[in-house]
Scaffold this motif. Structure first.
Motif, short mmCIF file in Angstrom:
data_model
loop_
_atom_site.label_atom_id
_atom_site.label_comp_id
_atom_site.label_asym_id
_atom_site.label_seq_id
_atom_site.Cartn_x
_atom_site.Cartn_y
_atom_site.Cartn_z
N ILE A 1 1.22 14.20 0.76
CA ILE A 1 2.52 13.88 1.37
C ILE A 1 3.43 15.07 1.12
O ILE A 1 3.61 15.51 -0.02
CB ILE A 1 3.13 12.61 0.77
N ILE A 2 4.01 15.58 2.18
CA ILE A 2 4.88 16.75 2.09
C ILE A 2 6.21 16.42 2.74
O ILE A 2 6.26 15.92 3.86
CB ILE A 2 4.25 17.97 2.77
N GLY B 1 -3.13 13.43 5.78
CA GLY B 1 -1.86 13.49 5.06
C GLY B 1 -0.69 13.10 5.95
O GLY B 1 -0.84 12.73 7.11
N HIS B 2 0.51 13.20 5.39
CA HIS B 2 1.72 12.79 6.10
C HIS B 2 2.83 13.81 5.83
O HIS B 2 3.00 14.28 4.70
CB HIS B 2 2.19 11.41 5.65
N LEU B 3 3.57 14.13 6.89
CA LEU B 3 4.74 14.99 6.78
C LEU B 3 5.98 14.14 6.98
O LEU B 3 6.08 13.39 7.96
CB LEU B 3 4.69 16.10 7.82
N VAL B 4 6.92 14.24 6.05
CA VAL B 4 8.15 13.45 6.10
C VAL B 4 9.32 14.40 6.23
O VAL B 4 9.47 15.33 5.43
CB VAL B 4 8.31 12.58 4.83
N LYS B 5 10.17 14.18 7.24
CA LYS B 5 11.36 15.00 7.44
C LYS B 5 12.57 14.24 6.91
O LYS B 5 12.82 13.10 7.30
CB LYS B 5 11.54 15.33 8.93
N THR C 1 9.21 7.41 2.21
CA THR C 1 7.80 7.18 2.47
C THR C 1 7.46 5.71 2.25
O THR C 1 7.77 5.15 1.20
CB THR C 1 6.93 8.05 1.54
N PRO C 2 6.83 5.04 3.22
CA PRO C 2 6.43 3.63 3.04
C PRO C 2 5.48 3.47 1.86
O PRO C 2 4.69 4.35 1.55
CB PRO C 2 5.74 3.29 4.37
N GLN C 3 5.54 2.31 1.23
CA GLN C 3 4.74 2.07 0.04
C GLN C 3 3.25 2.05 0.32
O GLN C 3 2.45 2.44 -0.52
CB GLN C 3 5.16 0.73 -0.60
N ASP C 4 2.85 1.59 1.53
CA ASP C 4 1.43 1.56 1.82
C ASP C 4 0.84 2.96 2.00
O ASP C 4 -0.37 3.15 1.92
CB ASP C 4 1.16 0.73 3.07
N ILE C 5 1.72 3.96 2.23
CA ILE C 5 1.25 5.34 2.36
C ILE C 5 1.25 6.03 1.01
O ILE C 5 0.38 6.84 0.70
CB ILE C 5 2.13 6.11 3.36
N VAL C 6 2.23 5.69 0.16
CA VAL C 6 2.35 6.35 -1.15
C VAL C 6 1.11 6.11 -1.99
O VAL C 6 0.47 7.03 -2.50
CB VAL C 6 3.61 5.87 -1.88
N GLY C 7 0.73 4.82 -2.13
CA GLY C 7 -0.46 4.49 -2.91
C GLY C 7 -0.31 4.95 -4.36
O GLY C 7 0.77 5.01 -4.93
#
Length: 445
Positions: free
Chosen positions: A292-293, A349-353, A409-415
């Protein structure tokens, strides 16, 4: 269906990428492609003039299409552009207006000859007839030009390897300083990647330190041009200005000025190639390491606007702002984010702005914001007497980006994953405000 479930079921995804290859043109083929490039640019300008001069009640796609067909029959040099490429110019022009109406871009404008990159579309992939000749060379069919050799640097789905899910859907011919290239649109079917198990991190972009990560590391690069190359470029630019001073408006460009412009374009193209090489290698390494970035959501267009102002209200520090604008444009922050986005998606992965305000002036350790927190471009010192944290300003900004990323970041993605902030910050910044501290000019996160 979650990403974990789809990965277990082996869901197939269709992915489209571009592959650029250098063309090896004979003098006759070069002449024909140059004619097509000029015709495509002229077609755009003619469409633009027709659209702007036509009353709004009479504008329609059918009329524009009919005018294109009639122009190709009546004007010989417009007929050098294949019919499908001409139709694609119309589609691109209408798409530009759609982007303008929906607020994604500015209105389309006239394309000048020396400021526009020549491009020709080949919308149908079945017309390309791609064939591999040797280990390093391939062959492609270009309409109204014939069979053209191109540099084979990457395997593409052609021949027996091609099917309805793995194939080349079209191509575009583009021109730059090094010559004409062909850009293939490659569609492939891949399995949905498993969720990336790497840690989370925040990234702050800057000028002095290109990428600062919240784990305390940096991603730096050397100058895109060596000192000798920069000096040669500076002299060429001075030579160009001297040669342009002897040219009257409307006169044809002299051979000497054209040669100078060509050499300047060569140095700038070399710098761009080095920039792309560094960005691809750096973003690939980051995408493989982190799951996660978080990055800032910057409006780069507004950041690089000129500070000249108007005649009535002239701007201040114009030369300094111009130098900063060149530095920001040279780093190409937007392209780095784009590369990170698709490379993270390919690896699960996931990119968060996250919002950009106050990420550079907020202390990540205590959450206070003051105007004097950032003592210089590189040093951050918290003015809160109970904190007094000090360190690199870009690193502090990456800490704040990581904090905002964790909250968005949603909790299901954080893990179950680690974050770099825990080993740097003594305590996480509070999300509640304190009226007493606000009265003193401080604000909490």
């Amino acid at each position: 269906m979650t990403s974990d479930q789809s990965a277990e079921l082996g869901v197939e995804l269709k992915r489209q990428r571009g592959h650029k290859a250098l063309l090896d043109l004979t003098p006759t083929q070069l002449w024909k492609i140059e004619d097509q490039g000029h015709a495509a640019r002229a077609m755009w300008n003619l469409l633009h003039d027709l659209w702007t001069m036509t009353p709004k009640c009479q504008r329609s796609l059918a009329r524009m299409d009919a005018e294109i067909r009639r122009a190709r029959k009546e004007v010989d040099w417009l007929a050098a552009l294949p019919a499908q490429a001409a139709q694609q110019v119309l589609k691109t022009y209408m798409r530009a207006w759609s982007n303008c109406w929906e607020g994604r871009a500015e209105a389309p404008t006239f394309k000048a000859r020396f400021r526009t990159r020549a491009a020709i579309d080949i919308p149908q992939g079945r017309d390309l007839r791609i064939k591999r000749l040797t280990r390093r060379w391939g062959q492609v069919w270009v309409p109204l030009v014939g069979l053209v050799r191109f540099r084979w640097t990457k395997d593409v789905p052609v021949g027996k390897r091609a099917d309805k899910d793995n194939r080349i859907t079209g191509a575009r011919l583009v021109k730059d300083h090094t010559g004409w290239h062909i850009v293939f649109r490659v569609r492939t079917e891949v399995e949905e990647p498993k969720p990336h198990a790497g840690p989370g991190v925040g990234i702050d972009v800057g000028v002095t330190r290109p990428l600062a990560l919240s784990d305390g590391t940096f991603r730096d690069h050397d100058e895109w041009l060596t000192p000798k190359e920069k000096e040669r470029l500076r002299r060429l630019e001075r030579t160009r200005e001297r040669q342009k001073s002897h040219r009257k408006p409307g006169d044809k460009t002299s051979s000497r000025l054209a040669r100078t412009n060509h050499r300047i374009a060569g140095y700038r193209a070399r710098a761009k190639r080095r920039t792309l090489d560094w960005q691809h290698k750096t973003t690939t390494g980051i995408a493989e390491q982190f799951g996660i970035i978080g990055v800032e959501q910057l409006n780069i267009t507004n950041m690089v606007k000129s500070a000249k102002g108007t005649t009535e209200e002239p701007g201040k520090n114009v030369r300094q702002k111009a130098g900063l604008n060149r530095s920001i444009s040279g780093e190409a922050w937007g392209r780095s984010v784009t590369l990170l986005e698709y490379k993270l998606a390919d690896r699960g992965g996931h990119l968060v702005k996250v919002p950009a305000p106050n990420t550079s002036t907020r202390c990540h350790a205590c959450g206070f914001i003051t105007e004097g927190n950032r003592e210089s471009q590189a040093v951050f010192v918290c003015k809160n007497e109970t904190c007094r944290w000090s360190g690199n300003a870009d690193t502090n900004g990456s800490f704040n980006i990581e904090i905002a990323t964790r909250k968005q970041t949603p909790q299901d993605i954080v893990g179950v994953r680690t974050w770099s902030l825990s080993q740097w910050a003594g305590q996480e910044a509070s999300t509640t405000g304190d009226p007493h501290t606000r009265a003193k000019g401080f604000h909490r996160l």
